[in-house]
Write an enzyme that holds these catalytic residues in place. Structure first.
Site, PDB file in Angstrom:
ATOM      1  N   HIS A  18      50.966  69.078  12.584  1.00  0.00           N
ATOM      2  CA  HIS A  18      49.892  69.813  12.313  1.00  0.00           C
ATOM      3  C   HIS A  18      50.179  71.202  13.096  1.00  0.00           C
ATOM      4  O   HIS A  18      49.897  72.307  12.329  1.00  0.00           O
ATOM      5  CB  HIS A  18      48.525  69.385  12.743  1.00  0.00           C
ATOM      6  CG  HIS A  18      48.149  68.020  11.938  1.00  0.00           C
ATOM      7  ND1 HIS A  18      47.653  67.062  12.637  1.00  0.00           N
ATOM      8  CD2 HIS A  18      48.248  67.806  10.487  1.00  0.00           C
ATOM      9  CE1 HIS A  18      47.450  66.050  11.593  1.00  0.00           C
ATOM     10  NE2 HIS A  18      47.695  66.566  10.508  1.00  0.00           N
ATOM     11  N   LYS A  42      33.306  58.450   6.426  1.00  0.00           N
ATOM     12  CA  LYS A  42      34.445  57.965   7.140  1.00  0.00           C
ATOM     13  C   LYS A  42      34.181  58.005   8.615  1.00  0.00           C
ATOM     14  O   LYS A  42      34.017  59.175   9.217  1.00  0.00           O
ATOM     15  CB  LYS A  42      35.610  58.772   6.667  1.00  0.00           C
ATOM     16  CG  LYS A  42      36.823  58.007   6.370  1.00  0.00           C
ATOM     17  CD  LYS A  42      37.690  58.972   5.670  1.00  0.00           C
ATOM     18  CE  LYS A  42      38.944  59.130   6.208  1.00  0.00           C
ATOM     19  NZ  LYS A  42      39.899  60.133   5.578  1.00  0.00           N
ATOM     20  N   ARG A  91      55.456  66.218   3.791  1.00  0.00           N
ATOM     21  CA  ARG A  91      56.032  65.625   4.577  1.00  0.00           C
ATOM     22  C   ARG A  91      57.153  64.691   3.418  1.00  0.00           C
ATOM     23  O   ARG A  91      58.417  64.498   3.944  1.00  0.00           O
ATOM     24  CB  ARG A  91      55.434  64.426   5.248  1.00  0.00           C
ATOM     25  CG  ARG A  91      54.964  65.123   6.658  1.00  0.00           C
ATOM     26  CD  ARG A  91      54.023  63.987   7.306  1.00  0.00           C
ATOM     27  NE  ARG A  91      52.696  63.763   6.362  1.00  0.00           N
ATOM     28  CZ  ARG A  91      51.808  63.167   6.790  1.00  0.00           C
ATOM     29  NH1 ARG A  91      51.676  62.470   7.859  1.00  0.00           N
ATOM     30  NH2 ARG A  91      50.747  62.891   5.789  1.00  0.00           N
ATOM     31  N   SER A 129      48.894  61.096  11.710  1.00  0.00           N
ATOM     32  CA  SER A 129      47.735  60.670  12.452  1.00  0.00           C
ATOM     33  C   SER A 129      47.456  59.450  12.394  1.00  0.00           C
ATOM     34  O   SER A 129      46.889  58.469  13.337  1.00  0.00           O
ATOM     35  CB  SER A 129      46.464  61.489  11.953  1.00  0.00           C
ATOM     36  OG  SER A 129      46.884  62.909  11.887  1.00  0.00           O
TER      37      SER A 129
HETATM   38  P1  ADP Z   1      44.133  64.620   5.225  1.00  0.00           P
HETATM   39  O1  ADP Z   1      43.123  63.825   5.746  1.00  0.00           O
HETATM   40  O2  ADP Z   1      43.531  65.788   4.665  1.00  0.00           O
HETATM   41  O3  ADP Z   1      45.145  63.830   4.591  1.00  0.00           O
HETATM   42  P2  ADP Z   1      45.633  65.185   7.858  1.00  0.00           P
HETATM   43  O4  ADP Z   1      44.880  65.347   8.970  1.00  0.00           O
HETATM   44  O5  ADP Z   1      46.293  63.893   7.737  1.00  0.00           O
HETATM   45  O6  ADP Z   1      44.600  65.187   6.570  1.00  0.00           O
HETATM   46  O7  ADP Z   1      46.630  65.910   7.408  1.00  0.00           O
HETATM   47  C1  ADP Z   1      46.293  67.417   7.196  1.00  0.00           C
HETATM   48  C2  ADP Z   1      47.477  68.185   6.576  1.00  0.00           C
HETATM   49  O8  ADP Z   1      48.554  68.194   7.456  1.00  0.00           O
HETATM   50  C3  ADP Z   1      47.920  67.577   5.259  1.00  0.00           C
HETATM   51  O9  ADP Z   1      48.637  68.799   4.520  1.00  0.00           O
HETATM   52  C4  ADP Z   1      49.183  66.920   5.717  1.00  0.00           C
HETATM   53  O10 ADP Z   1      50.258  66.729   4.773  1.00  0.00           O
HETATM   54  C5  ADP Z   1      49.612  67.746   6.846  1.00  0.00           C
HETATM   55  N1  ADP Z   1      50.354  66.972   7.857  1.00  0.00           N
HETATM   56  C6  ADP Z   1      50.133  65.809   8.471  1.00  0.00           C
HETATM   57  N2  ADP Z   1      50.963  65.355   9.301  1.00  0.00           N
HETATM   58  C7  ADP Z   1      52.105  66.163   9.015  1.00  0.00           C
HETATM   59  C8  ADP Z   1      53.498  66.446   9.761  1.00  0.00           C
HETATM   60  N3  ADP Z   1      53.984  65.473  10.570  1.00  0.00           N
HETATM   61  N4  ADP Z   1      54.187  67.421   9.389  1.00  0.00           N
HETATM   62  C9  ADP Z   1      53.691  68.398   8.656  1.00  0.00           C
HETATM   63  N5  ADP Z   1      52.458  68.543   8.096  1.00  0.00           N
HETATM   64  C10 ADP Z   1      51.836  67.213   8.330  1.00  0.00           C
END
Ligand code: ADP
Length: 151
Positions: A18, A42, A91, A129
């Site tokens: 992120h 959630k 990703r 995450s």
């Molecule tokens: P959500 O609950 O909306 O899926 P996340 O917190 O998992 O949100 O992710 C937020 C954003 O960050 C999304 O666009 C996701 O694709 C991106 N993201 C998550 N992990 C990575 C990573 N390792 N590298 C790049 N982008 C990421």
């Protein structure tokens, strides 16, 4: 026109993946707003207050990064925070399938709200995450995946 991007997510927790999207987004936008979605149905693993503090610590000296939390449709939250773009990371094809649909819906909800996608840096692509939560739950070390110290 000032270019403001809204970067929405659960950020449970906020990872190095992120942080990379935010840093690269700053090369394209005047400001990046990190929007922590607080879907009330959630249950989170890392409390929102703690995550907000850790993200703030990560971008401490950068006045172009803002952090907010919201319980609303992402498109509405972006507008409410005067953002004119959504920023998302991609990703893999699974991300793409989902993002493809949601970006169309968001643009339909708020005309002109474009989503800008950044392809993840290869070394950060395996970080999610979900995996960090699972590792943490069973006591494994997660520092390598996070841009801050957890404790
Ligand atoms: P959500 O609950 O909306 O899926 P996340 O917190 O998992 O949100 O992710 C937020 C954003 O960050 C999304 O666009 C996701 O694709 C991106 N993201 C998550 N992990 C990575 C990573 N390792 N590298 C790049 N982008 C990421």
């Amino acid at each position: 026109m000032k270019k403001v991007a809204f970067f929405p997510g659960s950020f449970d927790p906020f990872t190095k993946g992120h942080a990379d999207i935010v840093m690269r987004g700053l090369k394209l936008f005047d400001e990046v707003i990190i929007g922590i979605g607080t879907n009330s149905t959630k249950k989170r693993y890392f409390p929102i207050e703690k995550m907000t503090e850790k993200i703030r610590e990560t971008f401490n000296d950068n006045e172009k990064v803002k952090i907010i939390s919201y319980d609303d449709l992402t498109a509405n939250a972006a507008v409410a925070n005067e953002a004119n773009f959504l920023l998302r990371g991609l990703r893999n094809t699974t991300d793409f399938e989902y993002e493809n649909t949601i970006s169309q819906v968001n643009r339909h909800l708020v005309g002109g709200l474009e989503t800008v996608f950044l392809i993840t840096s290869p070394e950060l692509a395996p970080i999610s995450s979900t995996i960090v939560r699972e590792l943490h739950k069973y006591g494994a070390k997660v520092d390598d995946y996070l841009p801050y110290d957890l404790d």
